[in-house]
Scaffold this motif. Structure first.
Motif, PDB file in Angstrom:
ATOM      1  N   ARG A  60       0.844  -1.210   0.000  1.00 59.60           N
ATOM      2  CA  ARG A  60       0.000   0.000   0.000  1.00 59.60           C
ATOM      3  C   ARG A  60       0.873   1.253   0.000  1.00 59.60           C
ATOM      4  O   ARG A  60       0.610   2.199  -0.737  1.00 59.60           O
ATOM      5  CB  ARG A  60      -0.930  -0.001   1.217  1.00 59.60           C
ATOM      6  CG  ARG A  60      -1.756   1.282   1.348  1.00 59.60           C
ATOM      7  CD  ARG A  60      -2.626   1.285   2.597  1.00 59.60           C
ATOM      8  NE  ARG A  60      -3.167   2.613   2.834  1.00 59.60           N
ATOM      9  CZ  ARG A  60      -4.299   3.067   2.311  1.00 59.60           C
ATOM     10  NH1 ARG A  60      -5.012   2.297   1.513  1.00 59.60           N
ATOM     11  NH2 ARG A  60      -4.730   4.290   2.580  1.00 59.60           N
ATOM     12  N   HIS A  61       1.916   1.263   0.820  1.00 52.54           N
ATOM     13  CA  HIS A  61       2.823   2.421   0.862  1.00 52.54           C
ATOM     14  C   HIS A  61       3.503   2.630  -0.495  1.00 52.54           C
ATOM     15  O   HIS A  61       3.584   3.755  -0.998  1.00 52.54           O
ATOM     16  CB  HIS A  61       3.876   2.225   1.947  1.00 52.54           C
ATOM     17  CG  HIS A  61       3.347   2.449   3.330  1.00 52.54           C
ATOM     18  ND1 HIS A  61       4.105   2.230   4.463  1.00 52.54           N
ATOM     19  CD2 HIS A  61       2.137   2.881   3.770  1.00 52.54           C
ATOM     20  CE1 HIS A  61       3.383   2.521   5.528  1.00 52.54           C
ATOM     21  NE2 HIS A  61       2.186   2.901   5.128  1.00 52.54           N
ATOM     22  N   ILE A  62       3.984   1.545  -1.078  1.00 47.49           N
ATOM     23  CA  ILE A  62       4.699   1.648  -2.357  1.00 47.49           C
ATOM     24  C   ILE A  62       3.763   2.138  -3.459  1.00 47.49           C
ATOM     25  O   ILE A  62       4.108   3.046  -4.225  1.00 47.49           O
ATOM     26  CB  ILE A  62       5.341   0.297  -2.740  1.00 47.49           C
ATOM     27  CG1 ILE A  62       6.412  -0.090  -1.708  1.00 47.49           C
ATOM     28  CG2 ILE A  62       5.948   0.359  -4.133  1.00 47.49           C
ATOM     29  CD1 ILE A  62       6.946  -1.505  -1.865  1.00 47.49           C
ATOM     30  N   LEU A  63       2.569   1.548  -3.550  1.00 44.51           N
ATOM     31  CA  LEU A  63       1.635   1.959  -4.596  1.00 44.51           C
ATOM     32  C   LEU A  63       1.075   3.359  -4.354  1.00 44.51           C
ATOM     33  O   LEU A  63       0.633   4.027  -5.294  1.00 44.51           O
ATOM     34  CB  LEU A  63       0.498   0.945  -4.716  1.00 44.51           C
ATOM     35  CG  LEU A  63       0.881  -0.439  -5.247  1.00 44.51           C
ATOM     36  CD1 LEU A  63      -0.364  -1.297  -5.462  1.00 44.51           C
ATOM     37  CD2 LEU A  63       1.687  -0.340  -6.541  1.00 44.51           C
ATOM     38  N   GLU A  72       9.332   1.265   1.222  1.00 44.34           N
ATOM     39  CA  GLU A  72       9.610  -0.168   1.186  1.00 44.34           C
ATOM     40  C   GLU A  72       9.983  -0.747   2.548  1.00 44.34           C
ATOM     41  O   GLU A  72      10.149  -1.956   2.680  1.00 44.34           O
ATOM     42  CB  GLU A  72      10.747  -0.430   0.193  1.00 44.34           C
ATOM     43  CG  GLU A  72      10.350  -0.131  -1.257  1.00 44.34           C
ATOM     44  CD  GLU A  72      11.556  -0.054  -2.181  1.00 44.34           C
ATOM     45  OE1 GLU A  72      12.675  -0.390  -1.744  1.00 44.34           O
ATOM     46  OE2 GLU A  72      11.379   0.352  -3.348  1.00 44.34           O
ATOM     47  N   ALA A  73      10.084   0.122   3.557  1.00 49.72           N
ATOM     48  CA  ALA A  73      10.439  -0.348   4.902  1.00 49.72           C
ATOM     49  C   ALA A  73       9.324  -1.240   5.457  1.00 49.72           C
ATOM     50  O   ALA A  73       8.145  -0.994   5.202  1.00 49.72           O
ATOM     51  CB  ALA A  73      10.663   0.847   5.824  1.00 49.72           C
ATOM     52  N   PRO A  74       9.689  -2.294   6.209  1.00 53.37           N
ATOM     53  CA  PRO A  74       8.670  -3.190   6.773  1.00 53.37           C
ATOM     54  C   PRO A  74       7.680  -2.429   7.660  1.00 53.37           C
ATOM     55  O   PRO A  74       8.065  -1.527   8.403  1.00 53.37           O
ATOM     56  CB  PRO A  74       9.496  -4.190   7.598  1.00 53.37           C
ATOM     57  CG  PRO A  74      10.872  -4.124   7.016  1.00 53.37           C
ATOM     58  CD  PRO A  74      11.059  -2.714   6.564  1.00 53.37           C
ATOM     59  N   VAL A  75       6.430  -2.780   7.555  1.00 56.92           N
ATOM     60  CA  VAL A  75       5.380  -2.163   8.363  1.00 56.92           C
ATOM     61  C   VAL A  75       4.899  -3.179   9.385  1.00 56.92           C
ATOM     62  O   VAL A  75       4.522  -4.295   9.010  1.00 56.92           O
ATOM     63  CB  VAL A  75       4.197  -1.708   7.481  1.00 56.92           C
ATOM     64  CG1 VAL A  75       3.095  -1.084   8.327  1.00 56.92           C
ATOM     65  CG2 VAL A  75       4.680  -0.732   6.419  1.00 56.92           C
ATOM     66  N   TYR A  98       1.109   8.896  -0.765  1.00 54.58           N
ATOM     67  CA  TYR A  98       1.940   8.475   0.375  1.00 54.58           C
ATOM     68  C   TYR A  98       2.308   9.682   1.237  1.00 54.58           C
ATOM     69  O   TYR A  98       2.295   9.599   2.467  1.00 54.58           O
ATOM     70  CB  TYR A  98       3.205   7.779  -0.158  1.00 54.58           C
ATOM     71  CG  TYR A  98       4.117   7.191   0.912  1.00 54.58           C
ATOM     72  CD1 TYR A  98       3.613   6.390   1.924  1.00 54.58           C
ATOM     73  CD2 TYR A  98       5.487   7.427   0.881  1.00 54.58           C
ATOM     74  CE1 TYR A  98       4.444   5.842   2.884  1.00 54.58           C
ATOM     75  CE2 TYR A  98       6.334   6.877   1.833  1.00 54.58           C
ATOM     76  CZ  TYR A  98       5.805   6.085   2.831  1.00 54.58           C
ATOM     77  OH  TYR A  98       6.630   5.553   3.786  1.00 54.58           O
ATOM     78  N   GLN A  99       2.619  10.793   0.619  1.00 53.11           N
ATOM     79  CA  GLN A  99       2.940  12.016   1.344  1.00 53.11           C
ATOM     80  C   GLN A  99       1.677  12.635   1.937  1.00 53.11           C
ATOM     81  O   GLN A  99       1.665  13.073   3.092  1.00 53.11           O
ATOM     82  CB  GLN A  99       3.604  13.030   0.402  1.00 53.11           C
ATOM     83  CG  GLN A  99       4.056  14.323   1.081  1.00 53.11           C
ATOM     84  CD  GLN A  99       5.259  14.121   1.974  1.00 53.11           C
ATOM     85  OE1 GLN A  99       6.123  13.291   1.687  1.00 53.11           O
ATOM     86  NE2 GLN A  99       5.335  14.868   3.066  1.00 53.11           N
ATOM     87  N   ALA A 100       0.605  12.664   1.150  1.00 52.42           N
ATOM     88  CA  ALA A 100      -0.625  13.347   1.559  1.00 52.42           C
ATOM     89  C   ALA A 100      -1.289  12.689   2.769  1.00 52.42           C
ATOM     90  O   ALA A 100      -1.940  13.372   3.570  1.00 52.42           O
ATOM     91  CB  ALA A 100      -1.600  13.396   0.393  1.00 52.42           C
TER      92      ALA A 100
END
Length: 404
Positions: free
Chosen positions: A89-92, A184-187, A120-122
């Motif tokens: 989700r973060h990457i997309l 890409e960091a683990p969530v 991702y920023q918003a």
């Protein structure tokens, strides 16, 4: 100098016309797009499209007025196979720019470069400025790269425009997944939620007891809640009112009606209030030959669930922690697959034209016409108001001509 009577009458008529125009309802903006439907005809983006739904990014995209979606084909999506759903989700989210960049705009970038905020920023998930995407045009080629991309990362190249609705949405193909160390960091997985404990705290203790007493149903709810679940729980008084009927159901029907209260997708209250339509339920998945869906409708701040047997209203939020949302409802949901459908009452016969004219001659109340306007297609509002405006303007001109 005193104004003449015709001039005064004309002024009054003009004021009336202006008032009518001011009271005219503003056009209601329609939803112009649905990202999953836009991408559905293009099988080469099916994995990207599927992941927009699974990560619930599709809902966020459809709520935006101005957006650019950077899609990748199925081969490029394989780069994400080893990531968790939340990390994907973060990457997309980096592939969703909160501004419009159609083909023409990309090919005419001022100074050959710009930066755009991504979803991702918003949404506040990004650290610092890692959610910004740099767009560069060089030698006629356009590329996308994040601020925090690794030094060895290759830019994602613009391939082509897939679909554009200027200046609302542009769906473009890019060559590869946009790289970002932060995204890409683990969530960490969401904290475990005890459904029985959550339901028992507010309004739904009786329904929690029904769920926990059915092991298979309870397991289905638990397995679904981490990937997206909206649960509508009847309040204790609603369960009590339905208790005798529930007791007489077969074991299979009891399981189906409990699953009927779960929708395998996350809906925030804002989404429920802004989206109308049919939703499938956990019962739909368990009974593949049965529909087991209902219609979610909203009017102002009220959200209703219409099953064709009963209409139940959302009365409170029990818990909302994405990907799980739980709402209290005032009636036990009853599917048409198990209970008799309540037929809508037949519409009252329309008054004859003759009777209508007689009422008008007597100065009768025309409220029936107003109520009809409320249920008519909104597209008829503008022509109706225009007709009134024209009539008022004609009257004003005629009055002026007679008095002049």
């Amino acid at each position: 100098m005193a104004r003449s009577r015709p001039a005064i009458l004309l002024s009054v008529a003009v004021v009336a016309v202006v008032a009518i125009m001011a009271l005219a309802p503003a056009p209601v903006a329609a939803t112009k797009y649905n990202i999953t439907k836009l991408l559905a005809p293009y099988k080469q983006y099916s994995k990207f499209n599927d992941m927009l739904s699974k990560t619930r990014l599709a809902y966020d995209i459809n709520r935006r007025q101005t957006i650019t979606v950077l899609a990748v084909d199925n081969a490029a999506m394989s780069e994400l196979d080893h990531y968790s759903l939340q990390t994907i989700r973060h990457i997309l989210s980096l592939h969703v720019l909160v501004d419009y960049y159609g083909d023409k705009k990309l090919k005419k970038l001022a100074h050959g470069a710009t930066a755009s905020s991504s979803m991702y920023q918003a949404t506040g998930d990004a650290s610092g400025t890692s959610g910004y995407v740099n767009i560069t045009r060089e030698d006629g080629k356009v590329s996308f790269m994040t601020d925090d991309a690794d030094a060895t990362a290759k830019p994602s190249r613009y391939v082509k425009s897939i679909k554009e609705y200027p200046y609302d949405i542009a769906v473009l193909e890019v060559s590869s997944i946009i790289s970002s160390a932060d995204a890409e960091a683990p969530v960490p997985p969401p904290a475990p939620v005890d459904l029985v404990e959550l339901l028992s705290k507010k309004y739904c203790k009786s329904f929690a007891s029904l769920l926990s007493s059915n092991a298979d149903v309870f397991r289905t709810f638990n397995e679904t809640k981490d990937n997206g679940l909206t649960l509508f729980c009847p309040v204790d008084s609603a369960v009590a009112a339905f208790a005798a009927t529930y007791k007489n159901l077969t074991a299979k029907a009891k399981a189906a009606i409990l699953l009927y209260h779960g929708v395998p997708a996350y809906y925030s209250l804002q989404l429920l209030k802004s989206n109308n339509g049919m939703v499938t339920t956990l019962a739909t998945a368990s009974e593949k030959k049965m529909d087991y869906s209902y219609d979610v409708q909203n009017k102002g701040e009220t959200v209703t669930l219409q099953t064709r047997v009963v209409t139940s209203s959302v009365t409170a939020t029990v818990g909302d922690m994405e990907p799980l949302s739980v709402y209290a409802v005032n009636k036990f949901l009853q599917p048409k697959e198990l209970f008799k459908v309540v037929e809508a009452p037949a519409p009252a016969p329309e008054p004859s034209k003759k009777k209508g004219k007689a009422a008008a001659a007597d100065g009768g109340d025309d409220s029936s016409d107003d109520s009809g306007d409320q249920t008519a297609d909104k597209g008829n509002a503008a022509p109706a108001m225009l007709a009134r405006w024209v009539a008022a303007a004609t009257t004003a001109v005629a009055a002026f001509a007679l008095m002049a």
